[in-house]
Design a protein around this motif. Structure first.
Motif, PDB file in Angstrom:
ATOM      1  N   LEU A  46     -60.884 -49.794  36.968  1.00 55.29           N
ATOM      2  CA  LEU A  46     -62.067 -49.869  37.826  1.00 55.29           C
ATOM      3  C   LEU A  46     -63.149 -48.901  37.358  1.00 55.29           C
ATOM      4  CD1 LEU A  46     -60.885 -50.157  41.554  1.00 55.29           C
ATOM      5  CD2 LEU A  46     -62.333 -51.739  40.301  1.00 55.29           C
ATOM      6  N   SER A  47     -62.738 -47.696  37.019  1.00 52.55           N
ATOM      7  CA  SER A  47     -63.684 -46.689  36.548  1.00 52.55           C
ATOM      8  C   SER A  47     -64.434 -47.183  35.312  1.00 52.55           C
ATOM      9  CB  SER A  47     -62.937 -45.388  36.237  1.00 52.55           C
ATOM     10  OG  SER A  47     -63.789 -44.439  35.655  1.00 52.55           O
ATOM     11  N   TYR A  74     -70.503 -51.536  42.185  1.00 54.71           N
ATOM     12  CA  TYR A  74     -69.687 -50.561  42.931  1.00 54.71           C
ATOM     13  C   TYR A  74     -70.025 -50.568  44.415  1.00 54.71           C
ATOM     14  CZ  TYR A  74     -67.881 -45.962  44.362  1.00 54.71           C
ATOM     15  OH  TYR A  74     -67.236 -44.939  45.012  1.00 54.71           O
ATOM     16  N   ALA A 132     -64.408 -43.587  41.512  1.00 56.98           N
ATOM     17  CA  ALA A 132     -63.549 -44.748  41.750  1.00 56.98           C
ATOM     18  C   ALA A 132     -62.446 -44.397  42.738  1.00 56.98           C
ATOM     19  CB  ALA A 132     -62.946 -45.235  40.434  1.00 56.98           C
TER      20      ALA A 132
END
Length: 391
Positions: free
Chosen positions: A29-30, A91, A40
């Protein structure tokens, strides 16, 4: 045991996947969202904080709604939140969808716990709640490894889309098989707050907050911690979560069993004491693969024993306010998750990833102190406690 409890555990299973999924795919995800590892990780903190803040208000506002119907509506909203997460373009959209998922998840978990206790005799409550929490811990066995595998093979979006679909299926199954339950007398938020001014109940809630804060200081960042200390990553990491999940399932069962057999008051002290000792030893367990697998499995098992114990303690201590106290406890648990994830982020940013277990152990010392104080306050002539649970 009433077979319908296993359907409630299935709903809890899906909820558990959603809450814990981000921790397993944190590095991915990061990288994909272009945010820092700490940022994250705050997706877990925001999810749990939303859960903690929404549980009591939502239970209060929906007190007149029949409980099976409410559970189904909660699952449908949960599905919408996860489908939105899977389609998030950045995000911030993902963050908003996680908030929607968390709010609905609060109702799913609280209702699964309280309805399971309503389906059995009082002597089996601990085990019934334990089965529900086995569903949550079971998400670590199948859910998180599957989430990691799907994310690596397809996209980080795939697990969220699958969760949305599963929630829809479970809602249909519950509608067809779960009996109806009477709506609750309406409780205001002030009624919930009144439970928190009872010292022994407040201290019991703090046991959940502090123990899970300590646990999630490390667990929210377990994937990068394992990568750095043991060099385990990729598909091997999914197998590791599978192994840890098996240990967690045993913890959920043992917590309920200990609560019924050993006594919820004894178990309330024993579990934080053991957890503190084990967590303090974790940094030295990474010297070999054998010690790592052995001690970290014990750590995972113990982390899931506390919830059935605390909730059984609360149900026996104040049976007239059972749903309110379980709702508060579910918020307390997720407040602990949020605080642990946030504290872990601070430790990583300003200190070192390797010291997170020691910081966590310090927090669980306070959980043990809260348990001892709660029992001390409950001893003098407390008629709410059952006579069959001696210290």
């Amino acid at each position: 045991m009433n077979p319908r409890i296993y359907l409630l555990a299935l709903a809890a299973f899906v909820a558990g996947i959603d809450e814990n999924l981000v921790g397993g795919i944190l590095p991915l995800l990061s990288r994909e969202l272009g945010v820092s590892l700490s940022a994250a990780g705050q997706l877990t903190a925001v999810f749990s904080l939303t859960f903690a803040l929404c549980a009591a208000p939502l239970l209060s506002f929906t007190a007149r709604v029949e409980r099976r119907t409410l559970l189904i509506y909660a699952l449908l909203t949960f599905a919408v939140g996860n489908l939105g997460s899977g389609l998030a373009v950045d995000y911030w959209m993902l963050l908003v969808c996680r908030i929607i998922s968390a709010a609905s998840c609060a109702l799913v978990v609280v209702l699964a716990s309280t309805l399971s206790a309503s389906l059995v005799d009082a002597r089996l409550r601990g085990r019934a709640i334990g089965i529900v929490f086995m569903g949550i811990s079971g998400s670590l066995v199948l859910g998180i490894p599957l989430g990691i595998a799907l994310s690596e093979a397809i996209s980080w979006r795939a697990p969220f889309l699958l969760l949305g679909a599963l929630a829809l299926v479970i809602a249909v199954l519950l509608r067809a098989t779960l009996p109806t339950f009477a709506s609750r007398p309406p409780l205001s938020l002030l009624d919930y707050c009144r439970q928190l001014v009872i010292p022994k109940l407040l201290l019991a809630q703090l046991v959940s907050v502090l123990l899970l804060t300590g646990h999630f200081v490390l667990f929210a960042y377990l994937a990068p911690y394992v990568q750095k200390t043991m060099g385990i990553e990729g598909v091997s990491l999914s197998y590791l979560y599978l192994y840890f999940g098996l240990a967690a399932i045993s913890g959920g069962f043992c917590g309920g069993w200990l609560s019924d057999r050993l006594g919820f008051r004894r178990a309330l002290v024993l579990i934080p004491a053991l957890f503190t000792v084990v967590m303090a030893m974790l940094p030295w367990a990474t010297t070999s693969l054998f010690s790592f697998l052995a001690l970290y499995a014990v750590w995972m098992a113990l982390s899931w024993t506390i919830s059935p114990v605390v909730q059984n303690y609360l149900l026996h201590s104040a049976p007239e306010a059972g749903e309110a106290n379980v709702g508060i406890n579910t918020s307390a648990m997720h407040l602990g998750v949020a605080l642990g994830a946030a504290l872990g982020g601070v430790v990583i940013a300003r200190g070192s990833l390797e010291i997170t277990p020691l910081v966590g152990a310090l927090m669980t010392v306070f959980a043990l102190a809260a348990a001892c104080l709660s029992l001390l306050l409950s001893r003098p002539g407390n008629s709410a406690m059952t006579s069959g649970d001696p210290l």
